[in-house]
Motif scaffolding. Structure first.
Motif, PDB file in Angstrom:
ATOM      1  N   GLU A 166      84.519 140.542  34.668  1.00 20.88           N
ATOM      2  CA  GLU A 166      85.229 138.798  35.537  1.00 20.88           C
ATOM      3  C   GLU A 166      86.432 138.837  36.201  1.00 20.88           C
ATOM      4  O   GLU A 166      87.497 139.075  35.781  1.00 20.88           O
ATOM      5  CB  GLU A 166      84.514 137.748  35.019  1.00 20.88           C
ATOM      6  CG  GLU A 166      83.209 137.797  34.185  1.00 20.88           C
ATOM      7  CD  GLU A 166      82.809 136.382  33.815  1.00 20.88           C
ATOM      8  OE1 GLU A 166      83.478 135.787  33.385  1.00 20.88           O
ATOM      9  OE2 GLU A 166      82.176 137.122  33.000  1.00 20.88           O
ATOM     10  N   ALA A 167      86.463 138.149  37.809  1.00 20.99           N
ATOM     11  CA  ALA A 167      87.728 138.024  38.309  1.00 20.99           C
ATOM     12  C   ALA A 167      88.934 137.620  37.744  1.00 20.99           C
ATOM     13  O   ALA A 167      89.441 138.327  37.852  1.00 20.99           O
ATOM     14  CB  ALA A 167      87.106 136.957  39.510  1.00 20.99           C
ATOM     15  N   ALA A 168      88.499 136.441  36.851  1.00 21.67           N
ATOM     16  CA  ALA A 168      89.586 135.470  36.361  1.00 21.67           C
ATOM     17  C   ALA A 168      90.115 136.504  35.103  1.00 21.67           C
ATOM     18  O   ALA A 168      91.841 136.291  34.715  1.00 21.67           O
ATOM     19  CB  ALA A 168      89.140 133.976  35.632  1.00 21.67           C
ATOM     20  N   ALA A 169      89.522 137.563  34.474  1.00 23.19           N
ATOM     21  CA  ALA A 169      90.162 138.106  33.928  1.00 23.19           C
ATOM     22  C   ALA A 169      90.784 139.417  34.568  1.00 23.19           C
ATOM     23  O   ALA A 169      92.196 140.123  33.774  1.00 23.19           O
ATOM     24  CB  ALA A 169      89.138 138.647  32.546  1.00 23.19           C
ATOM     25  N   ALA A 170      90.369 139.793  34.995  1.00 16.63           N
ATOM     26  CA  ALA A 170      90.318 140.696  36.063  1.00 16.63           C
ATOM     27  C   ALA A 170      92.862 140.417  36.988  1.00 16.63           C
ATOM     28  O   ALA A 170      93.218 141.587  37.046  1.00 16.63           O
ATOM     29  CB  ALA A 170      89.880 141.176  37.076  1.00 16.63           C
ATOM     30  N   LEU A 171      92.743 139.044  37.326  1.00 15.15           N
ATOM     31  CA  LEU A 171      93.422 138.163  37.091  1.00 15.15           C
ATOM     32  C   LEU A 171      94.625 138.441  36.674  1.00 15.15           C
ATOM     33  O   LEU A 171      95.167 138.674  37.012  1.00 15.15           O
ATOM     34  CB  LEU A 171      93.307 137.164  38.310  1.00 15.15           C
ATOM     35  CG  LEU A 171      94.277 136.084  38.511  1.00 15.15           C
ATOM     36  CD1 LEU A 171      94.961 137.241  39.954  1.00 15.15           C
ATOM     37  CD2 LEU A 171      93.970 134.741  39.299  1.00 15.15           C
ATOM     38  N   LEU A 172      94.182 138.037  35.574  1.00 15.60           N
ATOM     39  CA  LEU A 172      95.568 138.105  34.323  1.00 15.60           C
ATOM     40  C   LEU A 172      95.804 139.739  34.130  1.00 15.60           C
ATOM     41  O   LEU A 172      96.690 139.442  34.619  1.00 15.60           O
ATOM     42  CB  LEU A 172      94.650 137.384  32.918  1.00 15.60           C
ATOM     43  CG  LEU A 172      94.321 135.925  33.255  1.00 15.60           C
ATOM     44  CD1 LEU A 172      93.951 135.929  31.227  1.00 15.60           C
ATOM     45  CD2 LEU A 172      95.375 135.793  33.237  1.00 15.60           C
TER      46      LEU A 172
END
Length: 367
Positions: A166-172
């Motif tokens: 998911e995008a938020a996890a990838a961003l972190l």
């Protein structure tokens, strides 16, 4: 940017902690790499091993999150509420471990005795990019590989299993990799091909541009004007034992001239940190420079012979040290020396094992 499944997992962690049987915990430095790695890996365990009830633990006190503005910035970008996260204030980890709760270590591979009792804890997983301490060999997985960031190894582990994130996890994870490798720079000596590969995949998954994300993180990380010297030294501090007690290494994301603008007696402040931790030896590694990454090194020592031998040893490791001003004496009898470090690739992760071997071999009975 939102992420319903990831966000729901984080939002429910405090409730989950009541019945958790696995705690994914980063190191006590609690930097962006440790925090991002723990949060994302705990969520992945929930998705892949539904019979486990994991939570992620940030191994510091909640108030210290404010000491890391870059973490706050990235959490905000990922639409994550820090009130949902678990800190040492929120869990009685020692009690949980005694009750059978397992531990999964990220960004370190040996338990911190200040966090949990070595003799009781059951470590069932490790993902780390530091020197292998040789502990917890029964852990599975036990992934200890060279990388600029632990987030790289966490991303590799997850994407090899799921192929997506998911995008938020990838961003972190992407933010942690860029910050740890100074935007995938080769000059730092940290960045590996694995870092570049994982960063590329993660940036695509979260639809972020590399340079823009790094610049925003770096700018956020320099907003430290409200921190005292004591807080700057404590925000990213680690210590290790040796025959004479303990030694410590603090990492401060400022250069000497920037710090001295707000701290007129820097030598005394560093000596105060050493006294607080009862350290005969303390290294402070400074870093900064938006266009050209630089490192500087400050050494505090209570023993003149040890100080001189250590400087000779470090110069022999090709740190390319250049003295910055005269040696300073402090009230407790210690000495402080300051250097520019020409070889920026020598980070704490690389210097600490060398220093540890030096102390074990030569200073079993220091004068």
């Amino acid at each position: 940017m939102t992420s319903s499944t990831f966000a729901h997992f984080l939002h429910s962690m405090k409730v989950r902690s009541r019945t958790a049987d696995l705690v994914v915990v980063g190191n006590s430095g609690a930097d962006l790499d440790s925090i991002a790695s723990a949060l994302v890996l705990a969520w992945h365990v929930t998705c892949g091993r539904p019979r486990k009830r994991p939570v992620a633990l940030i191994a510091t006190r909640r108030r210290r999150l404010g000491w890391r503005p870059e973490v706050g910035f990235l959490l905000n970008q990922a639409a994550i509420n820090s009130n949902d996260l678990l800190f040492l204030d929120d869990l009685d980890l020692k009690k949980m471990v005694k009750g059978g709760t397992e531990l999964f270590l990220v960004d370190h591979n040996r338990l911190d005795p200040d966090v949990v009792d070595h003799d009781v804890a059951q470590v069932t997983g490790i993902i780390d990019h530091h020197h292998d301490s040789g502990h917890h060999t029964e852990a599975e997985p036990r992934i200890i590989k060279k990388a600029g960031s632990c987030a790289t190894l966490v991303a590799d582990y997850i994407l090899a299993d799921t192929g997506d994130m998911e995008a938020a996890a990838a961003l972190l994870l992407a933010g942690a990799i860029l910050l740890d490798t100074v935007n995938l720079s080769s000059s730092t000596g940290r960045t590996t091909d694995r870092d570049r590969k994982m960063a590329g995949k993660l940036l695509a998954l979260c639809d972020q541009e590399q340079n823009s994300l790094f610049d925003h993180l770096q700018q956020a990380g320099t907003r430290l004007g409200n921190l005292s010297s004591a807080e700057l030294l404590a925000r990213d501090y680690k210590e290790w034992s040796w025959p004479a007690g303990f030694y410590g290494i603090a990492s401060v994301p400022l250069l000497l001239h920037q710090w001295q603008e707000v701290e007129p007696d820097l030598a005394a402040a560093i000596a105060g940190h050493a006294r607080h931790h009862d350290l005969p030896l303390l290294l402070v590694m400074l870093s900064g420079g938006r266009r050209h990454f630089q490192r500087q090194l400050i050494i505090y020592c209570r023993n003149d012979r040890l100080l001189n031998e250590l400087v000779d040893f470090l110069e022999g490791q090709d740190l390319r040290l250049t003295t910055l001003g005269p040696q300073q004496s402090v009230a407790d009898g210690g000495r402080v020396r300051m250097f520019a470090q020409g070889k920026s690739a020598m980070s704490r992760k690389k210097i600490q094992p060398l220093l540890h071997d030096f102390l074990k071999k030569r200073l079993t009975h220091p004068a």
